[in-house]
Design an enzyme around this catalytic site. Structure first.
Site, PDB file in Angstrom:
ATOM      1  N   LYS A   1      30.890  65.014  56.516  1.00  0.00           N
ATOM      2  CA  LYS A   1      29.543  64.426  56.372  1.00  0.00           C
ATOM      3  C   LYS A   1      29.408  63.941  54.917  1.00  0.00           C
ATOM      4  O   LYS A   1      29.874  62.861  54.584  1.00  0.00           O
ATOM      5  CB  LYS A   1      28.475  65.463  56.719  1.00  0.00           C
ATOM      6  CG  LYS A   1      28.351  65.768  58.215  1.00  0.00           C
ATOM      7  CD  LYS A   1      29.307  66.784  58.694  1.00  0.00           C
ATOM      8  CE  LYS A   1      28.993  67.302  60.089  1.00  0.00           C
ATOM      9  NZ  LYS A   1      30.072  68.173  60.597  1.00  0.00           N
TER      10      LYS A   1
ATOM     11  N   ASP B   1      25.571  76.380  53.883  1.00  0.00           N
ATOM     12  CA  ASP B   1      26.317  75.482  54.769  1.00  0.00           C
ATOM     13  C   ASP B   1      25.977  74.082  54.275  1.00  0.00           C
ATOM     14  O   ASP B   1      24.893  73.551  54.533  1.00  0.00           O
ATOM     15  CB  ASP B   1      25.874  75.700  56.222  1.00  0.00           C
ATOM     16  CG  ASP B   1      26.596  74.770  57.191  1.00  0.00           C
ATOM     17  OD1 ASP B   1      27.161  73.757  56.730  1.00  0.00           O
ATOM     18  OD2 ASP B   1      26.568  75.033  58.403  1.00  0.00           O
TER      19      ASP B   1
END
Ligand code: P61
Length: 470
Positions: free
Chosen positions: A258, A215
Site C-alpha cells: 500500500k 499496522d
C-alpha cells in the site's frame, strides 16, 4: 486545491484494457461462482478490488530495480531500505518480509499463546486470522461513531480508550501480549486515527506494560489526514507527522503493497533487541535471511524509494483527493456511502443500498456481482462474507456491523475519466437496485473464505436482455 484531483505525474507506459460485453460478463461471473476473486483480471475493465500491490511505480522506482544487488546476505539495497526505515519510522530493528501477513505471522508466533486477547482499533482479516490460528482472540475496539456510516467525524478510525481499559482489566495484562493500532482503519472504511488517540493509547498501555504495534499499511494517508484535520498539525511536514506517530509505538508491521508504493513487500520493525532476535529466527525459517526477507534485492530498492514517494504532499493531495472526488460524486447522486470517504477507498453502505436483502444472503457479494456485470467494475465485499464468523461455543454466526462494498483505488493508476465512468455505473445500478437478489454459499474454506467461496442465486430470475443472473 482544484475541485478535481490534479494528477501530479505524466504517464510514460500504458497497459491496454480489454473491453468486454455484458453477456460475456454474465457468463464469466457465473463461471466464477459469483465471486469476483475468481475472475481473471483481464476480464475486468476498472479493477477496484484492492489498492494492495496494484500501484503504478515511478520511473525512479523502475530505475532502482536495475540497481538490485542479489547477493544472499548484506545486499546494498537492504542498507538503503534500512536507512529509509530508520529515517521515517525511527525503529532501530527491522526486517523485510514478502508481504504484510508474513510480518503478522512472525509477530504473532512469538507473542500470542492460546487464550490471549489482542485488542486493535479494528483488525483487518489477515491480522485477525493470524491471531486466531495461534489460538488467540482478536478484539475490535473502535469508537462508537465507527458503527454509523452517516455522521461525520474527523477520525472515525480511532480506538475507544474506555473499551481498551475495560478489556485489559477483564482479561488481565498477562493475557494481553500486545495491542495493535491499524492506520488507516481498513475494516472501518479506511478511516483515519488521530495522533491524540495514538498517543493516549500508548499512555494507557504503558500503565500495564503492554507493547503497542502499529499496522502501518496506510500510515502515509493517515498522516495526511492528521495534517489536514487535527489541530496543531497543519504546518507540519508529513514525514514529521510520521516520525511522531511511530515514536509512540514499540514496533510496526506493514504491508508495503500500500503506502510502500510497491507491488510486493512488507516490513516488520521494533525497538526491542531481544524481540528482534526471536523474530529473526522465525523469519529465517519462513521467509529468508534478515537482509532480504523473501524479497529480491531489486524489490528492496523499489521499496526504499517508494516509501519517500508516498510521503510527498502533492501525491497525497491527489491520492486522498481522488478518493474524495469519487465519494462526493456518489453521495451527491444520493448513493449511500460510508461518510466521510476514507484514504484509499470509497465504501458503499450496503445496508442502505440493499435494505431488503438480509446479511445471511450476502447482499454485498450480490452488489459486487451486479457492478461487474453491468459495468465491468470490480469492487470487493467487506461484510458478511469476509467478516462473519461462527461463535466457537454456540455455533451461532456473528455478522459484522458494517456491510460494505469497497471501491479501492490503486495508486497512480486510473484517471479522472475512469473515476467518472465508475460514478456513472454505480448511479445507474442504484436506480436498478430492486433487481438485485441475495445469494447462498455452495463452498466455503475455514479461514479467509471470501477468496475462494462459491455462491449461487437464491432464486434465479431473468432480467432485462434475457440474461439469467441473480
Ligand atoms: C486489502 F480481500 N489488505 O485491503 P498483505 N493490514 C491491513 C491490510 O489492509 C492488509 C494487511 C494487513 C488488503 C489485501 C487483502 O481478505 C483480504 O500484504 C490494514 O496483503 O499480506 C491487506 O497485508 C495484509 C485483500 C488482504 C483481501 C486480505 O485489499
Amino acid at each position: 486545491m482544484a475541485e478535481y484531483p490534479f494528477e501530479p505525474f505524466r504517464i510514460k507506459v500504458v497497459e491496454p484494457i480489454r473491453m468486454t460485453t455484458r453477456d460475456e460478463r454474465v457468463r464469466l461471473l457465473t463461471e466464477a461462482g459469483y465471486n469476483v476473486f475468481q475472475l481473471r483480471s483481464e476480464d475486468v475493465l476498472i479493477d477496484l478490488l484492492t489498492d494492495s500491490g496494484t500501484t503504478a511505480m515511478s520511473d525512479q522506482q523502475w530505475a532502482g530495480l536495475m540497481t538490485g544487488d542479489e547477493a544472499y546476505a548484506g545486499g546494498r539495497n537492504y542498507f538503503h531500505l534500512r536507512d529509509a526505515v530508520h529515517d521515517i519510522f525511527g525503529m532501530p530493528y527491522f526486517m523485510p518480509t514478502h508481504q504484510g501477513r508474513a510480518a503478522e505471522t512472525i509477530l504473532m508466533s512469538v507473542f500470542v499463546k492460546p487464550g490471549d486477547v489482542v485488542p486493535n482499533n479494528t483488525h483487518f482479516d489477515t491480522t485477525e486470522a493470524n491471531v486466531r490460528v495461534r489460538g488467540g482472540v482478536p478484539l475490535n475496539l473502535p469508537i462508537d461513531e465507527a458503527r454509523d456510516p452517516q455522521p461525520h467525524h474527523p477520525f472515525k478510525g480511532n480506538l475507544d480508550l474506555r473499551k481498551l481499559r475495560l478489556c485489559i482489566e477483564q482479561h488481565g495484562p498477562a493475557n494481553t501480549p500486545l495491542a495493535i493500532m491499524t492506520v488507516t482503519n481498513n475494516a472501518v472504511a479506511g478511516q483515519p486515527v488521530s495522533m491524540a488517540n495514538i498517543r493516549e493509547t500508548k499512555a494507557l498501555l504503558s500503565e500495564y506494560d503492554i507493547p503497542l504495534f502499529i499496522d502501518a499499511a496506510r500510515y502515509a494517508e493517515n498522516c495526511y489526514f492528521i495534517q489536514q484535520r487535527e489541530p496543531g498539525y497543519a504546518d507540519k511536514p508529513i514525514i514529521g507527522i510520521a516520525r511522531e506517530m511511530f515514536s509512540y509505538a514499540d514496533g510496526f508491521m506493514m504491508s508495503a503493497k500500500k503506502d510502500g508504493m510497491v507491488n510486493m513487500g512488507g516490513l516488520l520493525g521494533m525497538r526491542d533487541q531481544r524481540l528482534f532476535e526471536r523474530v529473526s529466527v522465525e523469519l529465517i525459517v519462513h521467509e529468508g535471511f534478515v537482509t532480504y526477507g523473501g524479497l529480491a534485492g531489486r524489490d528492496l530498492e523499489a521499496l526504499a524509494r517508494g516509501l519517500y514517494e508516498a510521503l510527498d504532499e502533492d501525491y497525497l493531495a491527489y491520492r486522498v483527493g481522488q478518493v474524495k472526488y469519487l465519494g462526493d460524486r456518489l453521495a451527491e447522486a444520493g448513493v449511500p456511502i460510508f461518510e466521510p470517504p476514507g484514504g484509499h477507498a470509497v465504501y458503499l453502505d450496503v445496508k442502505r443500498f440493499l435494505p431488503d436483502i438480509p446479511q445471511r444472503q450476502f447482499p454485498g457479494v450480490a452488489l459486487t456481482g451486479h457492478l461487474y456485470v453491468e459495468a465491468g467494475v470490480r469492487g470487493v465485499e467487506l461484510g458478511s462474507l469476509a467478516f462473519a464468523h461462527k461463535d466457537p461455543n454456540t455455533g451461532e454466526v456473528r455478522y459484522p456491523e458494517l456491510e460494505t462494498v469497497r471501491l479501492a483505488l490503486p495508486r497512480r493508476v486510473y484517471t479522472q475519466k475512469h473515476i467518472d465512468y465508475v460514478v456513472d455505473a454505480i448511479v445507474d445500478l442504484y436506480k436498478k437496485r430492486l433487481e438485485i437478489q441475495g445469494l447462498r454459499l455452495t463452498y466455503e474454506a475455514p479461514y479467509l473464505r471470501h477468496f475462494t467461496a462459491r455462491l449461487e442465486p437464491i432464486e434465479e430470475r431473468v432480467i432485462e436482455g434475457g440474461n439469467s443472473i441473480f
